[in-house]
Design a protein around this motif. Structure first.
Motif, PDB file in Angstrom:
ATOM      1  N   PRO A 156      47.610  45.863  13.696  1.00 28.03           N
ATOM      2  CA  PRO A 156      47.760  44.404  13.794  1.00 28.03           C
ATOM      3  C   PRO A 156      47.302  43.611  12.560  1.00 28.03           C
ATOM      4  CG  PRO A 156      45.741  45.069  14.881  1.00 28.03           C
ATOM      5  CD  PRO A 156      46.356  46.326  14.315  1.00 28.03           C
ATOM      6  N   TYR A 157      46.851  44.317  11.498  1.00 34.93           N
ATOM      7  CA  TYR A 157      46.330  43.558  10.353  1.00 34.93           C
ATOM      8  C   TYR A 157      47.475  42.911   9.566  1.00 34.93           C
ATOM      9  CZ  TYR A 157      41.542  45.091  10.962  1.00 34.93           C
ATOM     10  OH  TYR A 157      40.281  45.278  11.457  1.00 34.93           O
ATOM     11  N   PRO A 158      47.455  41.606   9.400  1.00 33.71           N
ATOM     12  CA  PRO A 158      48.536  40.919   8.658  1.00 33.71           C
ATOM     13  C   PRO A 158      48.277  40.953   7.156  1.00 33.71           C
ATOM     14  CG  PRO A 158      47.029  39.312   9.578  1.00 33.71           C
ATOM     15  CD  PRO A 158      46.497  40.655   9.989  1.00 33.71           C
ATOM     16  N   TYR A 159      48.434  42.138   6.578  1.00 41.17           N
ATOM     17  CA  TYR A 159      47.991  42.347   5.186  1.00 41.17           C
ATOM     18  C   TYR A 159      49.121  42.278   4.168  1.00 41.17           C
ATOM     19  CZ  TYR A 159      50.180  46.906   5.240  1.00 41.17           C
ATOM     20  OH  TYR A 159      51.121  47.893   5.300  1.00 41.17           O
ATOM     21  N   MET A 160      50.393  42.323   4.627  1.00 36.95           N
ATOM     22  CA  MET A 160      51.494  42.482   3.678  1.00 36.95           C
ATOM     23  C   MET A 160      52.345  41.217   3.590  1.00 36.95           C
ATOM     24  SD  MET A 160      53.913  45.757   3.110  1.00 36.95           S
ATOM     25  CE  MET A 160      54.676  45.757   4.735  1.00 36.95           C
ATOM     26  N   ARG A 161      52.383  40.653   2.404  1.00 40.48           N
ATOM     27  CA  ARG A 161      53.176  39.445   2.182  1.00 40.48           C
ATOM     28  C   ARG A 161      54.472  39.825   1.486  1.00 40.48           C
ATOM     29  NH1 ARG A 161      48.569  35.130   0.062  1.00 40.48           N
ATOM     30  NH2 ARG A 161      47.094  35.537   1.770  1.00 40.48           N
ATOM     31  N   CYS A 162      55.576  39.456   2.105  1.00 39.42           N
ATOM     32  CA  CYS A 162      56.882  39.773   1.518  1.00 39.42           C
ATOM     33  C   CYS A 162      57.497  38.513   0.929  1.00 39.42           C
ATOM     34  CB  CYS A 162      57.814  40.377   2.555  1.00 39.42           C
ATOM     35  SG  CYS A 162      59.425  40.778   1.857  1.00 39.42           S
ATOM     36  N   TYR A 163      57.823  38.600  -0.382  1.00 41.63           N
ATOM     37  CA  TYR A 163      58.333  37.438  -1.109  1.00 41.63           C
ATOM     38  C   TYR A 163      59.848  37.481  -1.275  1.00 41.63           C
ATOM     39  CZ  TYR A 163      53.448  36.675  -2.439  1.00 41.63           C
ATOM     40  OH  TYR A 163      52.087  36.457  -2.410  1.00 41.63           O
ATOM     41  N   CYS A 164      60.550  38.351  -0.539  1.00 44.21           N
ATOM     42  CA  CYS A 164      62.011  38.431  -0.696  1.00 44.21           C
ATOM     43  C   CYS A 164      62.635  37.117  -0.230  1.00 44.21           C
ATOM     44  CB  CYS A 164      62.579  39.618   0.076  1.00 44.21           C
ATOM     45  SG  CYS A 164      62.887  39.298   1.827  1.00 44.21           S
ATOM     46  N   SER A 165      63.868  36.875  -0.658  1.00 45.74           N
ATOM     47  CA  SER A 165      64.475  35.574  -0.370  1.00 45.74           C
ATOM     48  C   SER A 165      64.725  35.394   1.123  1.00 45.74           C
ATOM     49  CB  SER A 165      65.772  35.414  -1.155  1.00 45.74           C
ATOM     50  OG  SER A 165      66.736  36.339  -0.682  1.00 45.74           O
ATOM     51  N   VAL A 166      64.990  36.485   1.837  1.00 44.46           N
ATOM     52  CA  VAL A 166      65.223  36.368   3.281  1.00 44.46           C
ATOM     53  C   VAL A 166      63.947  35.896   3.973  1.00 44.46           C
ATOM     54  CG1 VAL A 166      65.875  37.589   5.375  1.00 44.46           C
ATOM     55  CG2 VAL A 166      67.004  38.152   3.224  1.00 44.46           C
ATOM     56  N   CYS A 167      62.845  36.555   3.667  1.00 46.40           N
ATOM     57  CA  CYS A 167      61.577  36.159   4.288  1.00 46.40           C
ATOM     58  C   CYS A 167      61.190  34.738   3.868  1.00 46.40           C
ATOM     59  CB  CYS A 167      60.464  37.137   3.896  1.00 46.40           C
ATOM     60  SG  CYS A 167      60.512  38.669   4.861  1.00 46.40           S
ATOM     61  N   ARG A 168      61.324  34.451   2.593  1.00 46.25           N
ATOM     62  CA  ARG A 168      60.929  33.127   2.106  1.00 46.25           C
ATOM     63  C   ARG A 168      61.734  32.026   2.780  1.00 46.25           C
ATOM     64  NH1 ARG A 168      63.289  31.616  -2.843  1.00 46.25           N
ATOM     65  NH2 ARG A 168      63.066  33.791  -3.461  1.00 46.25           N
ATOM     66  N   LYS A 169      63.056  32.217   2.868  1.00 45.55           N
ATOM     67  CA  LYS A 169      63.884  31.127   3.393  1.00 45.55           C
ATOM     68  C   LYS A 169      63.820  31.004   4.906  1.00 45.55           C
ATOM     69  CE  LYS A 169      66.904  30.320  -0.380  1.00 45.55           C
ATOM     70  NZ  LYS A 169      67.862  29.247  -0.653  1.00 45.55           N
ATOM     71  N   THR A 170      63.670  32.132   5.600  1.00 39.28           N
ATOM     72  CA  THR A 170      63.727  32.058   7.056  1.00 39.28           C
ATOM     73  C   THR A 170      62.361  31.910   7.706  1.00 39.28           C
ATOM     74  OG1 THR A 170      63.614  34.454   7.359  1.00 39.28           O
ATOM     75  CG2 THR A 170      65.798  33.478   7.113  1.00 39.28           C
ATOM     76  N   ALA A 171      61.320  32.358   7.043  1.00 46.37           N
ATOM     77  CA  ALA A 171      60.029  32.390   7.726  1.00 46.37           C
ATOM     78  C   ALA A 171      58.855  32.180   6.794  1.00 46.37           C
ATOM     79  CB  ALA A 171      59.853  33.715   8.459  1.00 46.37           C
ATOM     80  N   GLY A 172      59.090  31.860   5.548  1.00 45.32           N
ATOM     81  CA  GLY A 172      57.992  31.879   4.601  1.00 45.32           C
ATOM     82  C   GLY A 172      57.873  30.612   3.791  1.00 45.32           C
ATOM     83  N   GLY A 173      57.465  29.519   4.432  1.00 45.76           N
ATOM     84  CA  GLY A 173      57.330  28.256   3.723  1.00 45.76           C
ATOM     85  C   GLY A 173      56.355  28.328   2.567  1.00 45.76           C
ATOM     86  N   GLY A 174      55.387  29.213   2.644  1.00 51.45           N
ATOM     87  CA  GLY A 174      54.428  29.379   1.550  1.00 51.45           C
ATOM     88  C   GLY A 174      54.924  30.318   0.472  1.00 51.45           C
TER      89      GLY A 174
END
Ligand SMILES: [Zn+2]
Length: 177
Positions: free
Chosen positions: A21-39
């Motif tokens: 359950p550790y939220p350790y991995m940040r994905c900067y791909c365009s899909v993640c950024r545009k759909t779920a990654g305002g930061g």
């Protein structure tokens, strides 16, 4: 631990079991950024698909991103199914028929207090937006594309997989735990 999650409008509520359950991995791909990654990034964690319970499933919509390169070769649709609330657009989880036993909820959809990761892994940095400040230094690891270890292996290396000491050679249990 059992994770409880929901979309912002509460039309969809879900829960599932997770030993990672550790939220350790940040994905900067365009899909993640545009759909779920305002930061600039999104964070997926991992749980057991068979333990999923959903309320309000009729409000869930599924999106598959287009991909330049699929397993079949050439452009097509990504096998990953991104589940989101059709009422409020909250990203919920990603499933993939190639790994049917796993489910990857977005940390942003989880209401259970997740543990703070001792280390953050930044991935898909080739696709990061230019305005994103990526943290550097100790306890930060960086990958231009995919990381070099799985979510399960990361938890094992940090001895966070249920408190058992990390050992080479994974014990495979037949029973679901
Ligand atoms: Zn909603």
């Amino acid at each position: 631990m059992r994770l409880h999650g929901s979309c912002r409008c509460k039309a969809v509520r879900f829960s599932l079991r997770s030993t990672t359950p550790y939220p350790y991995m940040r994905c900067y791909c365009s899909v993640c950024r545009k759909t779920a990654g305002g930061g600039g990034y999104a964070i997926n964690i991992m749980g057991q698909a068979e333990s999923l319970e959903v309320e309000g499933g009729e409000h869930i919509a599924i999106w598959r991103a287009s991909a330049d390169q699929t397993d079949e070769g050439g452009p097509g649709l990504s096998p990953a199914r991104r589940h989101f609330c059709s009422r409020c657009a909250s990203a919920l989880w990603v499933s993939d028929p190639r790994w049917p036993e796993l489910l990857h909820p977005f940390a942003s959809a989880i209401d259970t207090a997740l543990p703070k990761p001792p280390e953050t892994v930044h991935i898909m940095l080739d696709f990061a937006a230019p305005w994103v400040e990526v943290p550097r230094g100790a306890n930060h690891r960086h990958f231009r594309r995919y990381p070099d270890e799985s979510i399960a292996d990361w938890h094992k290396r940090h001895r966070l997989d249920g408190g058992k000491p990390a050992k080479a050679g994974r014990r495979r249990k037949k029973s679901k735990s």
